[in-house]
Motif scaffolding. Structure first.
Motif, mmCIF file in Angstrom:
data_model
loop_
_atom_site.group_PDB
_atom_site.id
_atom_site.type_symbol
_atom_site.label_atom_id
_atom_site.label_comp_id
_atom_site.label_asym_id
_atom_site.label_seq_id
_atom_site.Cartn_x
_atom_site.Cartn_y
_atom_site.Cartn_z
ATOM 1 N N SER A 129 44.880 14.609 50.735
ATOM 2 C CA SER A 129 46.155 14.772 50.054
ATOM 3 C C SER A 129 46.376 13.614 49.085
ATOM 4 C CB SER A 129 47.300 14.848 51.063
ATOM 5 O OG SER A 129 47.410 13.637 51.771
ATOM 6 N N PRO A 130 46.898 13.921 47.882
ATOM 7 C CA PRO A 130 47.081 12.860 46.889
ATOM 8 C C PRO A 130 48.186 11.885 47.298
ATOM 9 C CG PRO A 130 47.977 14.945 46.105
ATOM 10 C CD PRO A 130 47.290 15.220 47.402
ATOM 11 N N LYS A 131 48.036 10.673 46.840
ATOM 12 C CA LYS A 131 49.004 9.627 47.116
ATOM 13 C C LYS A 131 50.282 9.924 46.324
ATOM 14 C CE LYS A 131 47.296 5.556 46.550
ATOM 15 N NZ LYS A 131 46.881 4.256 46.035
ATOM 16 N N LEU A 132 51.424 9.633 46.902
ATOM 17 C CA LEU A 132 52.681 9.812 46.186
ATOM 18 C C LEU A 132 52.809 8.774 45.079
ATOM 19 C CD1 LEU A 132 55.198 10.500 49.095
ATOM 20 C CD2 LEU A 132 54.287 12.132 47.454
ATOM 21 N N PHE A 133 53.400 9.173 43.970
ATOM 22 C CA PHE A 133 53.552 8.298 42.811
ATOM 23 C C PHE A 133 54.301 7.019 43.179
ATOM 24 C CE2 PHE A 133 55.896 6.880 39.061
ATOM 25 C CZ PHE A 133 54.863 6.722 38.163
ATOM 26 N N SER A 171 48.212 10.908 41.276
ATOM 27 C CA SER A 171 49.224 10.788 42.317
ATOM 28 C C SER A 171 50.217 11.936 42.182
ATOM 29 C CB SER A 171 49.931 9.430 42.238
ATOM 30 O OG SER A 171 50.597 9.288 41.003
ATOM 31 N N LYS A 172 50.913 12.197 43.243
ATOM 32 C CA LYS A 172 51.833 13.331 43.299
ATOM 33 C C LYS A 172 53.267 12.814 43.207
ATOM 34 C CE LYS A 172 53.161 17.043 46.420
ATOM 35 N NZ LYS A 172 52.966 17.596 47.758
ATOM 36 N N PHE A 173 54.061 13.462 42.350
ATOM 37 C CA PHE A 173 55.462 13.071 42.250
ATOM 38 C C PHE A 173 56.200 13.487 43.517
ATOM 39 C CE2 PHE A 173 54.680 12.862 37.691
ATOM 40 C CZ PHE A 173 55.350 11.702 37.386
ATOM 41 N N VAL A 186 52.878 3.154 42.942
ATOM 42 C CA VAL A 186 53.554 2.093 42.186
ATOM 43 C C VAL A 186 53.910 0.944 43.117
ATOM 44 C CG1 VAL A 186 55.648 1.512 40.900
ATOM 45 C CG2 VAL A 186 54.425 3.618 40.375
ATOM 46 N N ARG A 187 54.471 1.262 44.272
ATOM 47 C CA ARG A 187 54.909 0.227 45.211
ATOM 48 C C ARG A 187 53.753 -0.668 45.653
ATOM 49 N NH1 ARG A 187 56.844 3.297 49.222
ATOM 50 N NH2 ARG A 187 58.811 3.512 48.147
ATOM 51 N N THR A 188 52.599 -0.091 45.925
ATOM 52 C CA THR A 188 51.487 -0.877 46.457
ATOM 53 C C THR A 188 50.739 -1.659 45.379
ATOM 54 O OG1 THR A 188 50.005 1.027 46.336
ATOM 55 C CG2 THR A 188 51.113 0.622 48.435
ATOM 56 N N ASN A 189 50.847 -1.257 44.123
ATOM 57 C CA ASN A 189 50.038 -1.886 43.075
ATOM 58 C C ASN A 189 50.834 -2.654 42.035
ATOM 59 O OD1 ASN A 189 47.289 -0.796 43.760
ATOM 60 N ND2 ASN A 189 48.458 1.089 43.622
ATOM 61 N N PHE A 190 52.140 -2.461 41.988
ATOM 62 C CA PHE A 190 52.915 -3.039 40.888
ATOM 63 C C PHE A 190 52.996 -4.556 40.964
ATOM 64 C CE2 PHE A 190 56.786 -4.192 38.586
ATOM 65 C CZ PHE A 190 56.443 -3.695 37.348
ATOM 66 N N HIS A 191 53.139 -5.121 42.132
ATOM 67 C CA HIS A 191 53.272 -6.577 42.243
ATOM 68 C C HIS A 191 52.043 -7.299 41.682
ATOM 69 C CE1 HIS A 191 54.571 -10.453 43.708
ATOM 70 N NE2 HIS A 191 53.401 -10.608 44.311
ATOM 71 N N LYS A 192 50.864 -6.826 42.059
ATOM 72 C CA LYS A 192 49.626 -7.431 41.563
ATOM 73 C C LYS A 192 49.514 -7.255 40.046
ATOM 74 C CE LYS A 192 44.631 -7.320 42.240
ATOM 75 N NZ LYS A 192 43.529 -6.686 42.980
#
Length: 88
Positions: A25-29, A71-73, A33-39
């Motif tokens: 199943s695709p990751k939620l959008f 990713s899935k909205f 964003v939450r897991t990658n935005f800080h980096k």
């Protein structure tokens, strides 16, 4: 004894099938964003602070191509409110 083994095989095979569905199943959008935005934010700020606009653009493109595309909205449903007699 045969019944216990049969039940264990049945339960194990169902767990394997369920785990494959979760991985596929695709990751939620929002999760992407939450897991990658800080980096991304810290690295891109550093790049732009140093005037390395090419690196900043590369980081953005990499974030979009590798994390956000596919990713899935989230399913947000908007509800239309109808006026009631009391609100007139």
């Amino acid at each position: 004894m045969k019944n216990i083994i049969l039940i264990l095989v049945f339960v194990t095979s169902n767990l394997v099938l369920l785990s494959q569905n979760v991985e596929d199943s695709p990751k939620l959008f929002t999760e992407a964003v939450r897991t990658n935005f800080h980096k991304y934010k810290s690295q891109s700020n550093e790049a732009y602070r140093n005037g390395d606009f090419e690196r900043g653009q590369f980081l953005f493109d990499s974030l979009v191509q590798n994390q956000l595309i596919g990713s899935k909205f989230n399913d947000y449903t908007l509800k239309k409110e109808f006026p009631t007699e009391n609100s007139k």
